[in-house]
Design a protein around this motif. Structure first.
Motif, PDB file in Angstrom:
ATOM      1  N   GLU A   1      32.992 -24.672 -10.854  1.00  0.00           N
ATOM      2  CA  GLU A   1      32.628 -25.177  -9.727  1.00  0.00           C
ATOM      3  C   GLU A   1      33.731 -24.955  -8.470  1.00  0.00           C
ATOM      4  OE1 GLU A   1      31.218 -29.987  -7.621  1.00  0.00           O
ATOM      5  OE2 GLU A   1      32.211 -29.685  -9.704  1.00  0.00           O
ATOM      6  N   LEU A   2      32.954 -24.610  -7.301  1.00  0.00           N
ATOM      7  CA  LEU A   2      33.955 -24.259  -6.175  1.00  0.00           C
ATOM      8  C   LEU A   2      33.327 -24.974  -4.921  1.00  0.00           C
ATOM      9  CD1 LEU A   2      34.388 -20.458  -6.946  1.00  0.00           C
ATOM     10  CD2 LEU A   2      36.079 -22.274  -7.524  1.00  0.00           C
ATOM     11  N   LYS A   3      34.366 -25.383  -4.022  1.00  0.00           N
ATOM     12  CA  LYS A   3      33.930 -25.864  -2.760  1.00  0.00           C
ATOM     13  C   LYS A   3      34.164 -24.825  -1.574  1.00  0.00           C
ATOM     14  CE  LYS A   3      37.151 -29.160  -3.168  1.00  0.00           C
ATOM     15  NZ  LYS A   3      37.344 -29.141  -4.399  1.00  0.00           N
ATOM     16  N   ILE A   4      33.442 -24.957  -0.670  1.00  0.00           N
ATOM     17  CA  ILE A   4      33.636 -23.972   0.534  1.00  0.00           C
ATOM     18  C   ILE A   4      35.036 -23.760   0.903  1.00  0.00           C
ATOM     19  CG2 ILE A   4      32.913 -23.348   2.847  1.00  0.00           C
ATOM     20  CD1 ILE A   4      30.304 -25.181   2.242  1.00  0.00           C
ATOM     21  N   ASN A   5      35.183 -22.275   1.350  1.00  0.00           N
ATOM     22  CA  ASN A   5      36.603 -21.787   1.712  1.00  0.00           C
ATOM     23  C   ASN A   5      37.694 -21.917   0.696  1.00  0.00           C
ATOM     24  OD1 ASN A   5      35.629 -21.321   4.026  1.00  0.00           O
ATOM     25  ND2 ASN A   5      36.059 -23.190   4.923  1.00  0.00           N
ATOM     26  N   THR A   6      37.244 -22.093  -0.831  1.00  0.00           N
ATOM     27  CA  THR A   6      38.085 -22.051  -1.829  1.00  0.00           C
ATOM     28  C   THR A   6      38.424 -20.641  -2.188  1.00  0.00           C
ATOM     29  OG1 THR A   6      37.488 -24.311  -2.836  1.00  0.00           O
ATOM     30  CG2 THR A   6      38.678 -23.018  -4.279  1.00  0.00           C
ATOM     31  N   MET A   7      39.541 -20.320  -2.545  1.00  0.00           N
ATOM     32  CA  MET A   7      40.049 -19.011  -2.967  1.00  0.00           C
ATOM     33  C   MET A   7      39.869 -19.049  -4.331  1.00  0.00           C
ATOM     34  SD  MET A   7      40.800 -16.272  -1.829  1.00  0.00           S
ATOM     35  CE  MET A   7      41.419 -14.500  -2.712  1.00  0.00           C
ATOM     36  N   THR A   8      39.431 -17.922  -5.313  1.00  0.00           N
ATOM     37  CA  THR A   8      39.371 -17.817  -6.579  1.00  0.00           C
ATOM     38  C   THR A   8      39.875 -16.622  -6.974  1.00  0.00           C
ATOM     39  OG1 THR A   8      37.916 -18.593  -8.198  1.00  0.00           O
ATOM     40  CG2 THR A   8      36.859 -17.226  -6.495  1.00  0.00           C
ATOM     41  N   LEU A   9      40.126 -16.593  -8.210  1.00  0.00           N
ATOM     42  CA  LEU A   9      40.751 -15.287  -8.711  1.00  0.00           C
ATOM     43  C   LEU A   9      40.507 -15.094 -10.091  1.00  0.00           C
ATOM     44  CD1 LEU A   9      42.324 -12.693  -8.612  1.00  0.00           C
ATOM     45  CD2 LEU A   9      44.545 -14.026  -8.949  1.00  0.00           C
ATOM     46  N   GLY A  10      39.923 -14.213 -10.625  1.00  0.00           N
ATOM     47  CA  GLY A  10      39.607 -13.841 -11.984  1.00  0.00           C
ATOM     48  C   GLY A  10      40.020 -12.487 -12.627  1.00  0.00           C
ATOM     49  N   LYS A  11      40.686 -12.562 -13.819  1.00  0.00           N
ATOM     50  CA  LYS A  11      41.114 -11.323 -14.399  1.00  0.00           C
ATOM     51  C   LYS A  11      40.546 -11.243 -15.910  1.00  0.00           C
ATOM     52  CE  LYS A  11      45.244 -10.899 -11.672  1.00  0.00           C
ATOM     53  NZ  LYS A  11      46.845 -10.852 -11.688  1.00  0.00           N
ATOM     54  N   TYR A  12      39.867 -10.168 -16.403  1.00  0.00           N
ATOM     55  CA  TYR A  12      39.490  -9.945 -17.668  1.00  0.00           C
ATOM     56  C   TYR A  12      39.619  -8.708 -18.074  1.00  0.00           C
ATOM     57  CZ  TYR A  12      35.655  -7.727 -15.007  1.00  0.00           C
ATOM     58  OH  TYR A  12      35.145  -6.796 -14.039  1.00  0.00           O
ATOM     59  N   TYR A  13      39.685  -9.019 -19.652  1.00  0.00           N
ATOM     60  CA  TYR A  13      39.984  -7.605 -20.479  1.00  0.00           C
ATOM     61  C   TYR A  13      39.581  -7.708 -21.766  1.00  0.00           C
ATOM     62  CZ  TYR A  13      44.154  -9.684 -22.343  1.00  0.00           C
ATOM     63  OH  TYR A  13      45.058 -10.533 -23.197  1.00  0.00           O
ATOM     64  N   ILE A  14      39.080  -6.543 -22.491  1.00  0.00           N
ATOM     65  CA  ILE A  14      38.916  -6.525 -23.855  1.00  0.00           C
ATOM     66  C   ILE A  14      39.935  -6.554 -24.837  1.00  0.00           C
ATOM     67  CG2 ILE A  14      37.586  -5.367 -25.630  1.00  0.00           C
ATOM     68  CD1 ILE A  14      35.578  -4.461 -23.594  1.00  0.00           C
ATOM     69  N   VAL A  15      40.071  -7.443 -25.614  1.00  0.00           N
ATOM     70  CA  VAL A  15      41.196  -7.720 -26.405  1.00  0.00           C
ATOM     71  C   VAL A  15      41.174  -6.304 -27.582  1.00  0.00           C
ATOM     72  CG1 VAL A  15      42.505  -8.862 -28.114  1.00  0.00           C
ATOM     73  CG2 VAL A  15      41.613 -10.086 -26.238  1.00  0.00           C
ATOM     74  N   ASN A  16      42.304  -5.506 -27.569  1.00  0.00           N
ATOM     75  CA  ASN A  16      42.249  -4.579 -28.637  1.00  0.00           C
ATOM     76  C   ASN A  16      42.843  -4.864 -29.853  1.00  0.00           C
ATOM     77  OD1 ASN A  16      42.232  -2.078 -30.012  1.00  0.00           O
ATOM     78  ND2 ASN A  16      43.227  -1.099 -28.560  1.00  0.00           N
ATOM     79  N   SER A  17      41.904  -5.079 -30.977  1.00  0.00           N
ATOM     80  CA  SER A  17      42.541  -5.559 -32.305  1.00  0.00           C
ATOM     81  C   SER A  17      43.438  -4.764 -32.988  1.00  0.00           C
ATOM     82  CB  SER A  17      41.447  -6.253 -33.267  1.00  0.00           C
ATOM     83  OG  SER A  17      40.609  -5.114 -33.418  1.00  0.00           O
ATOM     84  N   ASN A  18      43.223  -3.418 -32.560  1.00  0.00           N
ATOM     85  CA  ASN A  18      44.103  -2.537 -33.234  1.00  0.00           C
ATOM     86  C   ASN A  18      44.822  -1.798 -32.096  1.00  0.00           C
ATOM     87  OD1 ASN A  18      42.755  -2.422 -35.727  1.00  0.00           O
ATOM     88  ND2 ASN A  18      40.977  -1.193 -34.768  1.00  0.00           N
ATOM     89  N   GLU A  19      46.166  -2.418 -32.176  1.00  0.00           N
ATOM     90  CA  GLU A  19      46.984  -2.263 -30.892  1.00  0.00           C
ATOM     91  C   GLU A  19      47.628  -0.748 -31.117  1.00  0.00           C
ATOM     92  OE1 GLU A  19      50.213  -4.846 -30.534  1.00  0.00           O
ATOM     93  OE2 GLU A  19      49.062  -6.438 -30.082  1.00  0.00           O
ATOM     94  N   GLY A  20      47.906  -0.020 -30.185  1.00  0.00           N
ATOM     95  CA  GLY A  20      47.948   1.333 -30.150  1.00  0.00           C
ATOM     96  C   GLY A  20      46.866   2.605 -30.321  1.00  0.00           C
ATOM     97  N   GLN A  21      45.677   1.844 -30.822  1.00  0.00           N
ATOM     98  CA  GLN A  21      44.451   2.708 -30.694  1.00  0.00           C
ATOM     99  C   GLN A  21      43.515   2.426 -29.696  1.00  0.00           C
ATOM    100  OE1 GLN A  21      44.217   4.938 -33.518  1.00  0.00           O
ATOM    101  NE2 GLN A  21      46.238   4.174 -34.050  1.00  0.00           N
ATOM    102  N   PRO A  22      42.832   3.606 -29.354  1.00  0.00           N
ATOM    103  CA  PRO A  22      41.847   3.309 -28.255  1.00  0.00           C
ATOM    104  C   PRO A  22      40.785   2.531 -28.577  1.00  0.00           C
ATOM    105  CG  PRO A  22      41.715   5.556 -29.199  1.00  0.00           C
ATOM    106  CD  PRO A  22      42.834   5.074 -29.858  1.00  0.00           C
ATOM    107  N   LEU A  23      40.138   2.075 -27.623  1.00  0.00           N
ATOM    108  CA  LEU A  23      39.076   1.015 -27.800  1.00  0.00           C
ATOM    109  C   LEU A  23      37.827   1.685 -28.454  1.00  0.00           C
ATOM    110  CD1 LEU A  23      39.184  -1.460 -24.841  1.00  0.00           C
ATOM    111  CD2 LEU A  23      39.475  -2.170 -27.219  1.00  0.00           C
ATOM    112  N   PRO A  24      36.967   1.375 -29.137  1.00  0.00           N
ATOM    113  CA  PRO A  24      35.789   1.976 -29.726  1.00  0.00           C
ATOM    114  C   PRO A  24      34.883   2.185 -28.536  1.00  0.00           C
ATOM    115  CG  PRO A  24      36.423  -0.009 -31.145  1.00  0.00           C
ATOM    116  CD  PRO A  24      37.414  -0.074 -29.899  1.00  0.00           C
TER     117      PRO A  24
END
Length: 214
Positions: free
Chosen positions: A40-63
């Motif tokens: 829920e946001l009010k008028i003139n509220t600044m909002t920021l979102g960041k997202y990423y897919i978690v790689n369960s196999n670190e060091g390996q490229p995502l499928p």
């Protein structure tokens, strides 16, 4: 004494900042399914979102199956962010409409079915401001930076209080309207009850007079 006042104010503001809505969550999305998060946001509220897919196999490229489509819309259907077939991204905007905003994550159909884990951080208001960059840009001292944070927090608190006051006035108007309607219905019910009782008495009197019992 002055230092103690500043310390108390800083603690108070820090508590408020901890209370502010900051969402950092991790969730799973199955292939061909959609997961939505609301804020829920009010008028003139600044909002920021960041997202990423978690790689369960670190060091390996995502499928190849680990791609998502992301969209952010207001409750009126206006789009504020859209990204196709990505594994990470971010959005930032100033709310132009008041209400619930939806961030939806769609995982494309894949055989065999895959489970995608997404890490999503959504901040609004004072929490959405990058104070580290502000400090580097302005070359301010620590105390000046804290004062800026406090000022932004006070402004945010002021807006929140105005919003709550508006909601309170709306609720009071609704309560007055409801009470007025209930009073009218009560008087109507009393009038109907008295009318029915009068008709019953009249009918009984007429019946007894006809039978010559009175």
């Amino acid at each position: 004494m002055q230092i103690e006042r500043w310390s108390f104010l800083l603690v108070l503001i820090s508590g408020f900042l901890l209370w502010r809505p900051v969402k950092s969550i991790r969730f799973d999305v199955q292939s061909s399914q959609t997961k939505c998060i609301a804020e829920e946001l009010k008028i003139n509220t600044m909002t920021l979102g960041k997202y990423y897919i978690v790689n369960s196999n670190e060091g390996q490229p995502l499928p190849d199956s680990h791609n998502i489509t992301v969209g952010v819309t207001s409750m009126y259907g206006n789009a504020y962010h859209h990204a196709d077939n990505v594994d990470e991204g971010q959005f930032a905007f100033q709310a132009m409409e008041e209400g619930d905003y939806l961030a939806c994550f769609f995982a494309a159909d894949h055989k065999p079915s895959a489970t995608i884990t997404i890490d999503f951080d959504w901040k609004s208001g004072v929490a959405a401001k990058d104070w580290t960059n502000v400090a580097k840009k302005d070359s301010v001292q620590l105390m000046e930076l804290e004062l800026k944070k406090m000022y932004e927090s006070v402004i945010s608190i002021h807006h929140e209080m105005l919003y709550l006051r508006e909601r309170e006035e709306e609720m009071q108007k609704l309560n007055r309207s409801t009470n007025s309607k209930m009073a009218s219905l009560s008087f109507l019910w009393i009038f109907v009850s008295l009318s029915v009782s009068g008709l019953q008495l009249w009918h009984l009197k007429f019946f007894f007079e006809k039978k010559k019992l009175l």
